[in-house]
Design a protein around this motif. Structure first.
Motif, PDB file in Angstrom:
ATOM      1  N   SER A 152      -4.766   2.356  -1.080  1.00  0.00           N
ATOM      2  CA  SER A 152      -3.944   2.115   0.114  1.00  0.00           C
ATOM      3  C   SER A 152      -4.754   1.925   1.394  1.00  0.00           C
ATOM      4  CB  SER A 152      -2.931   3.247   0.304  1.00  0.00           C
ATOM      5  OG  SER A 152      -1.935   3.184  -0.677  1.00  0.00           O
ATOM      6  N   PRO A 153      -5.757   2.779   1.677  1.00  0.00           N
ATOM      7  CA  PRO A 153      -6.515   2.578   2.920  1.00  0.00           C
ATOM      8  C   PRO A 153      -7.386   1.316   2.913  1.00  0.00           C
ATOM      9  CG  PRO A 153      -6.769   4.823   2.082  1.00  0.00           C
ATOM     10  CD  PRO A 153      -6.165   4.017   0.985  1.00  0.00           C
ATOM     11  N   ALA A 154      -7.684   0.784   1.730  1.00  0.00           N
ATOM     12  CA  ALA A 154      -8.637  -0.329   1.639  1.00  0.00           C
ATOM     13  C   ALA A 154      -7.995  -1.681   1.439  1.00  0.00           C
ATOM     14  CB  ALA A 154      -9.609  -0.062   0.475  1.00  0.00           C
ATOM     15  N   ILE A 155      -6.786  -1.704   0.891  1.00  0.00           N
ATOM     16  CA  ILE A 155      -6.224  -2.962   0.403  1.00  0.00           C
ATOM     17  C   ILE A 155      -5.929  -3.951   1.527  1.00  0.00           C
ATOM     18  CG2 ILE A 155      -3.731  -2.490   0.457  1.00  0.00           C
ATOM     19  CD1 ILE A 155      -5.757  -3.737  -2.589  1.00  0.00           C
ATOM     20  N   GLY A 156      -5.748  -3.452   2.748  1.00  0.00           N
ATOM     21  CA  GLY A 156      -5.503  -4.346   3.880  1.00  0.00           C
ATOM     22  C   GLY A 156      -6.662  -5.294   4.129  1.00  0.00           C
ATOM     23  N   ARG A 157      -7.892  -4.841   3.874  1.00  0.00           N
ATOM     24  CA  ARG A 157      -9.060  -5.714   4.057  1.00  0.00           C
ATOM     25  C   ARG A 157      -9.017  -6.903   3.119  1.00  0.00           C
ATOM     26  NH1 ARG A 157     -13.304  -3.523   2.293  1.00  0.00           N
ATOM     27  NH2 ARG A 157     -12.672  -1.399   1.766  1.00  0.00           N
ATOM     28  N   LEU A 158      -8.580  -6.665   1.888  1.00  0.00           N
ATOM     29  CA  LEU A 158      -8.474  -7.763   0.929  1.00  0.00           C
ATOM     30  C   LEU A 158      -7.447  -8.786   1.396  1.00  0.00           C
ATOM     31  CD1 LEU A 158      -9.028  -9.042  -1.866  1.00  0.00           C
ATOM     32  CD2 LEU A 158      -7.246  -7.533  -2.793  1.00  0.00           C
ATOM     33  N   GLN A 159      -6.319  -8.314   1.888  1.00  0.00           N
ATOM     34  CA  GLN A 159      -5.280  -9.254   2.328  1.00  0.00           C
ATOM     35  C   GLN A 159      -5.698 -10.002   3.591  1.00  0.00           C
ATOM     36  OE1 GLN A 159      -2.754  -9.826   4.778  1.00  0.00           O
ATOM     37  NE2 GLN A 159      -2.153 -11.505   3.404  1.00  0.00           N
ATOM     38  N   ARG A 160      -6.372  -9.311   4.518  1.00  0.00           N
ATOM     39  CA  ARG A 160      -6.811  -9.986   5.736  1.00  0.00           C
ATOM     40  C   ARG A 160      -7.817 -11.096   5.423  1.00  0.00           C
ATOM     41  NH1 ARG A 160      -6.634  -4.699   7.818  1.00  0.00           N
ATOM     42  NH2 ARG A 160      -8.864  -4.388   7.475  1.00  0.00           N
ATOM     43  N   ASP A 161      -8.668 -10.858   4.451  1.00  0.00           N
ATOM     44  CA  ASP A 161      -9.657 -11.872   4.075  1.00  0.00           C
ATOM     45  C   ASP A 161      -9.053 -12.996   3.237  1.00  0.00           C
ATOM     46  OD1 ASP A 161     -11.574 -10.418   5.388  1.00  0.00           O
ATOM     47  OD2 ASP A 161     -12.363  -9.450   3.578  1.00  0.00           O
ATOM     48  N   ASN A 162      -7.857 -12.749   2.697  1.00  0.00           N
ATOM     49  CA  ASN A 162      -7.186 -13.745   1.848  1.00  0.00           C
ATOM     50  C   ASN A 162      -5.716 -13.804   2.249  1.00  0.00           C
ATOM     51  OD1 ASN A 162      -9.374 -14.255  -0.474  1.00  0.00           O
ATOM     52  ND2 ASN A 162      -9.321 -12.057  -0.007  1.00  0.00           N
ATOM     53  N   PRO A 163      -5.415 -14.445   3.366  1.00  0.00           N
ATOM     54  CA  PRO A 163      -4.069 -14.383   3.942  1.00  0.00           C
ATOM     55  C   PRO A 163      -2.973 -14.977   3.060  1.00  0.00           C
ATOM     56  CG  PRO A 163      -5.437 -15.984   5.107  1.00  0.00           C
ATOM     57  CD  PRO A 163      -6.349 -15.202   4.220  1.00  0.00           C
TER      58      PRO A 163
END
Length: 301
Positions: free
Chosen positions: A110-121
């Motif tokens: 949960s704390p990390a998954i936002g980075r993946l989505q931001r890099d792959n919109p």
């Protein structure tokens, strides 16, 4: 026999795997009435009944079982086409569902998954963090995190990491826990654990490995609920170190005497492992676990 399209077969597969229209519709992102119409259309095209409808859900008929085998073969072919041809091979877009145990999903992903989505919109990430197992063969998840190595199926399995668990109690009761000198002393204090008949994998049956005769007085199917009860002073609890060590409300008890080890595995179905969205997400999870390696095995770090 009338012609029918792939969408009808996808709906059929969703119902066969979920067992109910409501759950199948949730997984497909459509309402149950739409699925019901699609099923009626497929049964009409094939001129046969594919399911028996009962109070507990939908059960495949003999013709439904025969169709299931062919439909899964077609599904595999469709995934192969996506993997080998066109944008799905190179572009990380679309929905990827991750099924993970509640502790790992909440504390690590949960704390990390936002980075993946931001890099792959163009990527839509669904994180299902629940105390249960997930089947990639039944398409319950594109990527499943589990505690055991599956021994059957067309699956690609990656060992993520070992992780350590210890016994924890409320920090405000540290003086009480300090009087415990042996694991057998745990039988004399309140304990928190899983509900026996709701343990979804034998790897979570910790107590016999801690001490004989521990009888928990508070039980929950949810690891996070167990942690909160322990932090509030309800008793001792076996918790993963990656979940408990960063919580100042908790203190580890008999750390030098009680340390359990379990393993996280990442499972992807062979049909979908080469899709860009699945491959990228799986690699991200593996790298995040490597990045946080110290929290999984603190006494070895």
């Amino acid at each position: 026999m009338r012609s029918f399209d792939w969408d009808l077969l996808q709906s059929f597969l969703a119902i066969a795997r979920a067992g109910t229209l409501t759950e199948a519709g949730r997984r497909q992102g459509v309402d149950h009435s739409t699925l019901s119409r699609r099923l009626a259309g497929l049964e009409g095209a094939l001129q046969t009944k594919l399911f028996e409808r009962g109070s507990s859900g939908y059960a495949l008929t003999a013709d439904g079982l025969a169709l299931l085998k062919h439909a899964e073969t077609i599904e595999s072919t469709m995934f192969s086409i996506q993997s080998d041809v066109g944008a799905a091979r190179t572009e990380a877009s679309g929905v990827v569902r991750i099924g993970a145990p509640d502790g790992f999903g909440t504390a690590i992903l949960s704390p990390a998954i936002g980075r993946l989505q931001r890099d792959n919109p163009d990527l839509e990430i669904q994180l299902v963090a629940l105390p249960r197992s997930f089947s990639t063969s039944r398409r319950e998840a594109d990527i499943a995190i589990g505690l055991s190595h599956p021994d059957r199926g067309r699956l690609h399995v990656r060992r993520l990491t070992d992780y350590e668990l210890g016994v924890y109690g409320a920090a405000e009761d540290a003086a009480r826990w300090a009087r415990l000198t042996d694991p057998q002393d745990f039988t004399r204090v309140p304990f928190i654990s899983y509900i026996d008949d709701l343990i979804f994998t034998p790897e979570l049956d910790y107590l016999p490995a801690v001490a004989k005769g521990i009888r928990p007085r508070i039980t929950s199917s949810n690891l996070l609920a167990q942690k909160e009860a322990a932090a509030a002073g309800a008793g001792l609890c076996v918790l993963p170190c990656f979940l408990a060590d960063g919580d100042a409300r908790l203190v580890r008890v008999l750390a030098g005497r009680v340390a359990l080890t379990r393993t996280f595995f990442m499972v992807v179905h062979s049909d979908t492992r080469d899709l860009a969205r699945v491959r990228l997400t799986a690699d991200f999870i593996a790298e995040e676990v490597r990045r946080q390696s110290d929290c999984f095995l603190p006494q070895r770090g």
